[in-house]
Write an enzyme that holds these catalytic residues in place. Structure first.
Site, PDB file in Angstrom:
ATOM      1  NE  ARG A  40      13.891   9.975  22.973  1.00  0.00           N
ATOM      2  CZ  ARG A  40      13.652   8.772  22.463  1.00  0.00           C
ATOM      3  NH1 ARG A  40      12.725   7.993  23.017  1.00  0.00           N
ATOM      4  NH2 ARG A  40      14.329   8.337  21.411  1.00  0.00           N
ATOM      5  CE  LYS A  84      13.739  12.330  19.646  1.00  0.00           C
ATOM      6  NZ  LYS A  84      14.126  12.027  18.260  1.00  0.00           N
ATOM      7  NE  ARG A  87      17.344   8.665  24.930  1.00  0.00           N
ATOM      8  CZ  ARG A  87      16.694   7.553  24.586  1.00  0.00           C
ATOM      9  NH1 ARG A  87      16.194   6.782  25.554  1.00  0.00           N
ATOM     10  NH2 ARG A  87      16.529   7.202  23.326  1.00  0.00           N
ATOM     11  CG  HIS A 132      18.612   5.294  19.942  1.00  0.00           C
ATOM     12  ND1 HIS A 132      19.733   5.031  20.708  1.00  0.00           N
ATOM     13  CD2 HIS A 132      18.105   6.469  20.401  1.00  0.00           C
ATOM     14  CE1 HIS A 132      19.899   6.001  21.589  1.00  0.00           C
ATOM     15  NE2 HIS A 132      18.923   6.874  21.422  1.00  0.00           N
ATOM     16  CE1 TYR A 144      20.959   9.783  24.017  1.00  0.00           C
ATOM     17  CE2 TYR A 144      21.193   9.642  21.632  1.00  0.00           C
ATOM     18  CZ  TYR A 144      20.528  10.116  22.741  1.00  0.00           C
ATOM     19  OH  TYR A 144      19.428  10.919  22.590  1.00  0.00           O
TER      20      TYR A 144
END
Length: 339
Positions: free
Chosen positions: A167, A199, A282, A304, A313
């Site tokens: 990211r 994240k 990404r 993830h 994605y």
């Protein structure tokens, strides 16, 4: 800005006063938490605030989503307001921007189905992108242009984003000490793993993960950048700065600078207008790695929580599927013929 936003919502949009007042309270709370005006807010500020409401205050998921939506809608309003944008640019030299995305907000149940598909690089386009940097670097070196060092930094930055699927905030938070060897691949030297704080999910706060380097060309590129290019950004400034990617002033590179440099890279490669953003790196990483590794390996590498997120994605065209099938069948035929 808040007054104009409230007037529009209660006036032409005819929204309930109670709802509007609640959203304004949330925006004021965010401003107090950051300690700065909205045009100074960053994705990291938003992530830290989400961690507070999710972890420390332990608000329900639906409430967290409501709070995030208030910030997102307010920023969307002021970013689209030409007068606000011009006033902020003139007085502070800053462009208003949206910091809330589908990546750092809790999604609604049907948000994925309603959202516009993100752009991504095909294999040919990603090759074209980095070849454009090679040409631009050679030309800048030949004419001793000021843009030489930034171009060299950008190549390392964007290849790291792509090769590791990081990211934006993860890449910009990296230090020179964020790497470690992989005992299985001593030829990668010190660059076998990249340590990042990524994240979390549903307001859990940032989570640590160790990303394996899977592109053989990345270690040499990082070593060249850190030892030959990066020191040039520290001339006359604090030599103890640990940030991996530096601005021309020797400070940690910011999001707005990265976005501007990415756009410059698209211009060099003739890829403007392709719906590509820095986050497309990404998406491209997940897409291309899915043709090399299992879904579970790709999920873990990109941090993830759910495989469904990883699949979201992936941008797998019929051509890419046919190419993979043909490659496997060809290898099988070659093995049979070699017996």
């Amino acid at each position: 800005m808040l007054d104009k936003w409230a007037t529009r919502r209660t006036g032409s949009l005819r929204q309930k006063v109670k709802s509007v007042t609640g959203d304004i309270t949330v925006v004021r709370e965010m401003a107090a938490f950051v300690g700065n005006a909205p045009w100074y807010w960053s994705e990291d500020d938003f992530d830290r605030w989400c961690e507070v409401i999710g972890v420390q205050r332990n608000l329900a998921v639906a409430t967290q989503r409501k709070y995030q939506s208030a910030i997102r809608n307010f920023l969307a309003y002021i970013v689209d307001n030409v007068k606000f944008k011009n006033d902020v640019r003139r007085q502070y030299g800053i462009d208003l921007r949206q910091i809330c995305t589908s990546e750092n907000c809790i999604p609604h149940v049907h948000e994925r189905e309603l959202s516009v598909e993100r752009g991504f690089f095909t294999h040919d386009e990603i090759t074209l992108f980095f070849e454009a940097y090679d040409r631009a670097i050679q030309e800048a070196a030949r004419f001793r242009a000021k843009d030489l060092r930034p171009l060299q930094r950008d190549k390392a930055l964007f290849f790291l984003l792509y090769a590791c699927g990081l990211r934006i905030s993860e890449a910009l938070d990296l230090d020179t000490t964020s790497f470690s060897p992989n005992p299985e691949f001593p030829e990668f030297s010190h660059y076998g793993f990249v340590s990042v704080w990524g994240k979390g999910s549903r307001g859990s706060g940032k989570k640590f993960r160790s990303v394996p380097v899977t592109h053989s060309g990345l270690p040499a590129l990082l070593d060249w950048y850190i030892n030959s290019v990066r020191p040039k950004f520290l001339l006359g400034v604090d030599a103890n700065e640990q940030a991996l990617f530096l601005s021309e002033r020797g400070k940690r590179l910011g999001v707005s600078s990265l976005e501007a440099r990415f756009k410059h890279g698209l211009e060099l490669a003739g890829l403007l207008g392709k719906n590509l953003t820095p986050h497309s790196m990404r998406h491209s990483s997940v897409t291309h790695e899915s043709l090399r590794f299992s879904l579970e390996a790709v999920r873990r590498k990109h941090g993830h929580v759910y495989s469904a997120t990883t699949q979201g994605y992936m941008h797998i065209s019929d051509g890419m599927v046919n190419e993979e099938v043909n490659r496997i069948i060809t290898s099988q035929i070659d093995r049979i013929n070699s017996k």
